[in-house]
Design a protein around this motif. Structure first.
Motif, PDB file in Angstrom:
ATOM      1  N   VAL A   1       0.773   6.824   3.331  1.00 63.30           N
ATOM      2  CA  VAL A   1      -0.032   8.230   3.596  1.00 63.30           C
ATOM      3  C   VAL A   1       0.832   9.201   3.862  1.00 63.30           C
ATOM      4  O   VAL A   1       1.455   9.145   4.916  1.00 63.30           O
ATOM      5  CB  VAL A   1      -1.219   8.069   4.528  1.00 63.30           C
ATOM      6  CG1 VAL A   1      -1.786   9.383   4.547  1.00 63.30           C
ATOM      7  CG2 VAL A   1      -2.071   7.137   4.247  1.00 63.30           C
TER       8      VAL A   1
ATOM      9  N   LYS B   1      -4.836  10.120  -4.912  1.00 64.10           N
ATOM     10  CA  LYS B   1      -5.125  10.110  -6.181  1.00 64.10           C
ATOM     11  C   LYS B   1      -5.513  11.280  -7.124  1.00 64.10           C
ATOM     12  O   LYS B   1      -5.632  10.952  -8.495  1.00 64.10           O
ATOM     13  CB  LYS B   1      -6.242   9.203  -6.363  1.00 64.10           C
ATOM     14  CG  LYS B   1      -6.089   7.569  -5.854  1.00 64.10           C
ATOM     15  CD  LYS B   1      -7.340   6.728  -6.243  1.00 64.10           C
ATOM     16  CE  LYS B   1      -7.282   5.437  -5.283  1.00 64.10           C
ATOM     17  NZ  LYS B   1      -8.419   4.725  -5.361  1.00 64.10           N
TER      18      LYS B   1
ATOM     19  N   ARG C   1     -10.300   7.272   4.117  1.00 62.04           N
ATOM     20  CA  ARG C   1     -11.120   7.016   3.019  1.00 62.04           C
ATOM     21  C   ARG C   1     -10.618   8.566   2.168  1.00 62.04           C
ATOM     22  O   ARG C   1     -10.310   8.645   1.045  1.00 62.04           O
ATOM     23  CB  ARG C   1     -12.343   6.740   3.103  1.00 62.04           C
ATOM     24  CG  ARG C   1     -12.508   5.446   3.882  1.00 62.04           C
ATOM     25  CD  ARG C   1     -14.053   5.429   4.351  1.00 62.04           C
ATOM     26  NE  ARG C   1     -14.342   6.189   5.225  1.00 62.04           N
ATOM     27  CZ  ARG C   1     -15.537   6.481   5.928  1.00 62.04           C
ATOM     28  NH1 ARG C   1     -16.473   5.895   5.532  1.00 62.04           N
ATOM     29  NH2 ARG C   1     -15.542   7.242   7.061  1.00 62.04           N
TER      30      ARG C   1
ATOM     31  N   GLN D   1      -6.846   8.681   0.891  1.00 67.47           N
ATOM     32  CA  GLN D   1      -6.773   7.732  -0.289  1.00 67.47           C
ATOM     33  C   GLN D   1      -7.346   8.527  -1.470  1.00 67.47           C
ATOM     34  O   GLN D   1      -6.630   8.482  -2.697  1.00 67.47           O
ATOM     35  CB  GLN D   1      -7.547   6.481  -0.094  1.00 67.47           C
ATOM     36  CG  GLN D   1      -6.765   5.526   0.795  1.00 67.47           C
ATOM     37  CD  GLN D   1      -5.276   5.143   0.358  1.00 67.47           C
ATOM     38  OE1 GLN D   1      -5.211   5.242  -0.697  1.00 67.47           O
ATOM     39  NE2 GLN D   1      -4.692   5.061   1.533  1.00 67.47           N
TER      40      GLN D   1
ATOM     41  N   PRO E   1       0.709  -1.312   0.128  1.00 67.08           N
ATOM     42  CA  PRO E   1       0.109  -0.102   0.135  1.00 67.08           C
ATOM     43  C   PRO E   1       1.038   1.142  -0.147  1.00 67.08           C
ATOM     44  O   PRO E   1       2.136   1.253   0.703  1.00 67.08           O
ATOM     45  CB  PRO E   1      -0.762   0.042   1.266  1.00 67.08           C
ATOM     46  CG  PRO E   1      -0.076  -1.195   2.173  1.00 67.08           C
ATOM     47  CD  PRO E   1       0.750  -2.094   1.081  1.00 67.08           C
ATOM     48  N   GLU E   2       0.328   2.232  -0.742  1.00 66.84           N
ATOM     49  CA  GLU E   2       1.119   3.404  -1.031  1.00 66.84           C
ATOM     50  C   GLU E   2       1.132   4.408   0.399  1.00 66.84           C
ATOM     51  O   GLU E   2       0.024   4.152   1.111  1.00 66.84           O
ATOM     52  CB  GLU E   2       0.573   4.412  -1.686  1.00 66.84           C
ATOM     53  CG  GLU E   2       1.308   5.678  -2.105  1.00 66.84           C
ATOM     54  CD  GLU E   2       0.679   6.522  -3.217  1.00 66.84           C
ATOM     55  OE1 GLU E   2       1.075   7.613  -3.584  1.00 66.84           O
ATOM     56  OE2 GLU E   2      -0.543   5.941  -3.826  1.00 66.84           O
TER      57      GLU E   2
END
Length: 341
Positions: A217, A234, A227, A230, A214-215
């Motif tokens: 944060v 993007k 949420r 994320q 996972p990227e």
């Protein structure tokens, strides 16, 4: 008449208890409390909810919670149905100073299992019970879960199956190295526990396709809901804008995200230039980092001093205070002027 008198007596006796509990906890932790007017009729629910949504500080949030605790029970269903639980769930996650008062008020609210599920309230309270560093918060959360369980509001599943949402931790004296080490140890324990559980029909590990890690944060997004973080990760253009405007980053909301989307849309139209087929010759540029007291005339004078001609100036303002949002849109006669600006 006897039932009405009994109900009024219950309301009168419960209100001082909630108020005293919140006030004593705030005094013990040296927290200031704002004076917010409680509800007197169900019609006051929307006004109090608007105050809660726009509360800028812990002082105002605790004052709103105390007003909620002082309000009669016949006003509470209207506040719950209007979205009050979503505000309280956000406060539980992001504002540790108001957490005790939130949990105290939640015991009084008339909620259903569907209300708790829609607001993800059970996950938030479970996370506090399991992760919060303060014993008062953990005990209060455990008591609230027990209260909901006795009313049949909790889902029929084991407590360990509940997936708690991430909550902000209160300030701690431990250094960053110790905190990073503790988080790594917790992550390793989760990985080791997940390796021993295989879903039915899952192929062996050596036949599974390796998944990308996972990227991480970014630090400036760690205080947000995972949420929302994320979604922002993007959107590189929105992230670039937020890094230039720290004040927006600290107080980011759904409204501010929508506002940023409009700004980026205007910026995109500026970069693409006017459509030669529509006969338009104007070009819009975005002017940011303006002071709150800025006006259209101030923006126009600034552009004119740069030797440019202004066709139109649009200065969005906050709906409540009618002050500048810090960004203006200036229409210039040509794309060449926009590039100079």
């Amino acid at each position: 008449a006897a039932k009405t008198a009994e109900f009024k007596g219950e309301v009168t006796s419960s209100r001082p208890v909630v108020e005293a509990t919140i006030r004593n906890h705030a005094a013990a932790n040296k927290l200031r409390v704002a004076d917010v007017k409680p509800m007197t009729t169900p019609g006051d629910a929307l006004k109090l909810l608007e105050t809660m949504r726009n509360a800028p500080s812990d002082r105002m949030r605790i004052g709103a919670l105390m007003a909620l605790g002082q309000s009669p029970r016949n006003c509470l269903p209207q506040l719950v149905s209007s979205g009050g639980l979503a505000v309280l769930e956000r406060w539980l996650r992001n504002h540790p100073e108001t957490r005790f008062a939130c949990l105290t008020v939640m015991e009084k609210l008339p909620v259903t299992s569907q209300d708790l599920q829609q607001a993800r309230m059970v996950q938030a309270v479970t996370a506090i019970e399991q992760q919060d560093k303060l014993p008062d918060h953990r005990n209060k959360a455990a008591a609230l879960l027990k209260h909901w369980g006795s009313q049949g509001l909790l889902p029929q599943q084991k407590a360990e199956e509940l997936q708690p949402v991430a909550v902000a931790e209160p300030p701690s004296d431990e250094g960053p190295d110790r905190k990073r080490q503790r988080l790594n140890e917790a992550e390793q324990q989760n990985v080791s526990s997940n390796e021993g559980v295989a879903a039915q029909g899952t192929p062996p590990r050596h036949l599974r396709q390796a998944s990308a890690p996972p990227e991480p944060v970014p630090e400036e997004l760690q205080h947000l809901d995972p949420r929302i973080a994320q979604v922002l990760m993007k959107q590189p253009k929105i992230m670039s804008f937020l890094r230039k405007h720290r004040a927006v980053m600290k107080n980011i909301t759904a409204d501010s995200i929508a506002f940023l989307s409009r700004i980026l849309k205007n910026s995109k139209e500026t970069l693409e230039g006017p459509d030669p087929q529509d006969g338009s010759t104007g070009c819009t540029v975005t002017v940011s980092n303006l002071p709150p007291e800025a006006t259209e005339q101030v923006v126009e004078n600034m552009v004119v001093q740069a030797g440019l001609t202004v066709s139109q100036v649009s200065l969005p303002r906050e709906s409540r205070r009618q002050r500048s949002c810090g960004v203006a849109f200036v229409v210039l006669p040509s794309r060449e002027d926009a590039q100079i600006a």
